[in-house]
Enzyme design. Structure first.
Site: not given
Ligand code: CA
Length: 497
Positions: A206, A243
């Site tokens: 993330d 990401e």
């Protein structure tokens, strides 16, 4: 990529927002046992890897603010449930990626509870602290809102009387970790080791772009090299996807450390085509350019492709629920190069627009009165029986979006030119017609030509490449010699010499 790694890389992934997917114990919230109960479904769809959003102890519904990285939040299940999920997934040749959120912790994490006590606390340096004067001198008091964070005032007071603020670029409840602190890095590697020992196959990282704050973002690239090496030392074939929500140019250096990264440019280019019926960005040229940028940094790069994810407007809403347009989107995702990720519910045409909760609605397994698996943690806005055909009925309908996904996934896996992930094999075709997107996937076992009508009008194109065979056509009678006729949003997939 060596043949061994190529063989181990799941050819199609599926992102599961855990709270919304499947509820096994009727508390209204999705859970780990719910996912386990749907592994047969995912295997039938053709999925070979799942990415599960966070299930660690957390105060938020999305759980991207972690309080304890080595725990399972009770509403998601138990550690035993997780171990069982891994075991059952592996039985079905489905790999499991977990969301690893290391940019920040929850403000309730024990490290932060300690850190906020004062400058002398041994955990203080786990986070990023500066005095208002230092913040001002560096000119970093404010940040510009980005696609991934609306926060403009990233410095927050932890308590009254403190003379330093902490940095939290997403939210004051999510303090950013200080990656310059070797102890923080050791903690993170230990958490990685813990989950790899449980049998996970890898991680979705993330906010990988933000591991260092904007003013020292260059340090991110070296961090990810070290992170990748540490994880590979534990599990040599660990799959890590980042990401990095930005342009391909800025994503490229992240491939030095991260094997795979999501391609946001591609995602938005497909969305534009679906929305407008025009290929304004020249998607094939754009991808070839992207691949060149990525391969300079890492010849074994994996370009992770998607139509949308849990942070974006659903493709179902972009297509305004038009099933033919959704088939077009699926065709592009599943015939272009890359390592595709489906976002749960895309295969049944689920819709959803911001705010985020509305793009994370309950999966519609069956009609409401008979759906024991459906989650109901919130009242749906976009997906109800009348707006989204439940999976059960789509399975029975040969022409449903679900069955289309299933067919094209199977095709992708069965044709080596389409299945190839790395190196990304793509070249332009001889066809020049603004109503179609057309490209060749070259492969030593046979080249494949894809021609996709992106408009709602009929189109006819002349193919210069010598046609050998039709792998796939939607209605069956598209071919007249070297001439291809396509109805609205139709695709044809050909073997060429
Ligand atoms: Ca539940």
């Amino acid at each position: 990529m060596n043949n061994n790694l190529q063989a181990q890389t799941p050819r199609v992934f599926y992102e599961i927002f855990i709270r919304s997917f499947c509820d096994s114990d009727n508390d209204g919230k999705g859970d780990l046992n719910g996912i386990t109960s749907k592994l047969d479904y995912l295997q039938d769809l053709g999925v070979e890897g799942i990415w599960i959003t966070p299930f660690f102890l957390s105060n938020s519904y999305h759980k991207y603010d972690v309080i304890d990285y080595k725990s399972v939040d009770a509403e998601c299940g138990t550690m035993e449930d997780f171990e069982n999920l891994i075991k059952e997934a592996h039985k079905r040749n489905i790999k499991v990626l977990i969301d690893f959120v290391i940019n920040h912790t929850s403000s309730e994490h024990s490290w932060f509870l300690e850190a906020q006590k004062g400058k002398e606390n041994p955990y203080r340096n786990y986070y990023v602290w500066l005095s208002p004067a230092q913040i001002k001198a560096k000119g970093i008091a404010e940040r510009e809102a980005t696609a991934d964070s609306a926060e403009k005032q990233p410095w927050h007071w932890a308590r009254k009387g403190d003379d330093e603020k902490y940095y939290g670029m997403f939210w004051n409840k999510m303090p950013d970790l200080n990656m310059d602190n070797p102890k923080v890095r050791q903690e993170i590697y230990e958490i990685g080791r813990f989950w790899l020992a449980k049998g996970v196959d890898g991680f979705r990282m993330d906010a990988a772009k933000h591991i260092y704050p904007d003013w020292e973002s260059e340090k991110c690239h070296a961090f990810w090299v070290e992170f990748g090496q540490r994880m590979e030392a534990i599990k040599s074939d660990v799959y890590i996807v980042g990401e990095v929500w930005t342009s391909a140019e800025k994503i490229a250096p992240f491939f030095r450390g991260l094997k795979a990264n999501f391609n946001f440019d591609l995602c938005f280019a497909i969305q534009d085509i679906v929305k407008t019926g025009h290929d304004a960005k020249d998607i094939v040229s754009m991808l070839i350019r992207n691949h060149n940028l990525f391969s300079k940094e890492n010849p074994d790069f994996i370009d992770a492709s998607m139509l949308s994810n849990h942070d974006q407007v659903r493709i179902g809403s972009i297509a305004d629920g038009n099933i033919e347009k959704l088939k077009l989107a699926a065709n592009l995702l599943l015939t272009l190069p890359g390592n595709p990720y489906l976002y749960y519910g895309e295969e049944i045409g689920m819709k959803g627009k911001k705010p985020d909760e509305n793009i994370r609605e309950a999966f519609i397994w069956n009609k409401r009165s008979e759906d024991n698996d459906r989650t109901n943690w919130r009242k749906p806005v976009y997906n109800t029986d009348s707006k989204t055909t439940p999976l059960k009925f789509q399975i029975a309908d040969e022409n449903s979006l679900f069955n289309h996904y299933k067919k094209v996934i199977a095709l992708r896996k069965s044709i080596p030119a389409l299945a190839q992930i790395s190196p990304a094999n793509l070249k332009k075709s001889s066809i020049s017609n603004e109503k179609v997107v057309s490209f060749i996937r070259p492969h030593k076992n046979g080249d494949v030509l894809v021609i996709q009508n992106i408009t709602n009008e009929n189109v006819e194109v002349l193919v210069k490449e010598r046609i050998e065979n039709v792998f796939f056509s939607m209605k069956g009678s598209n071919l007249d010699g070297q001439k291809v006729k396509l109805g609205a949003y139709e695709v044809i997939i050909l073997e060429i010499e």
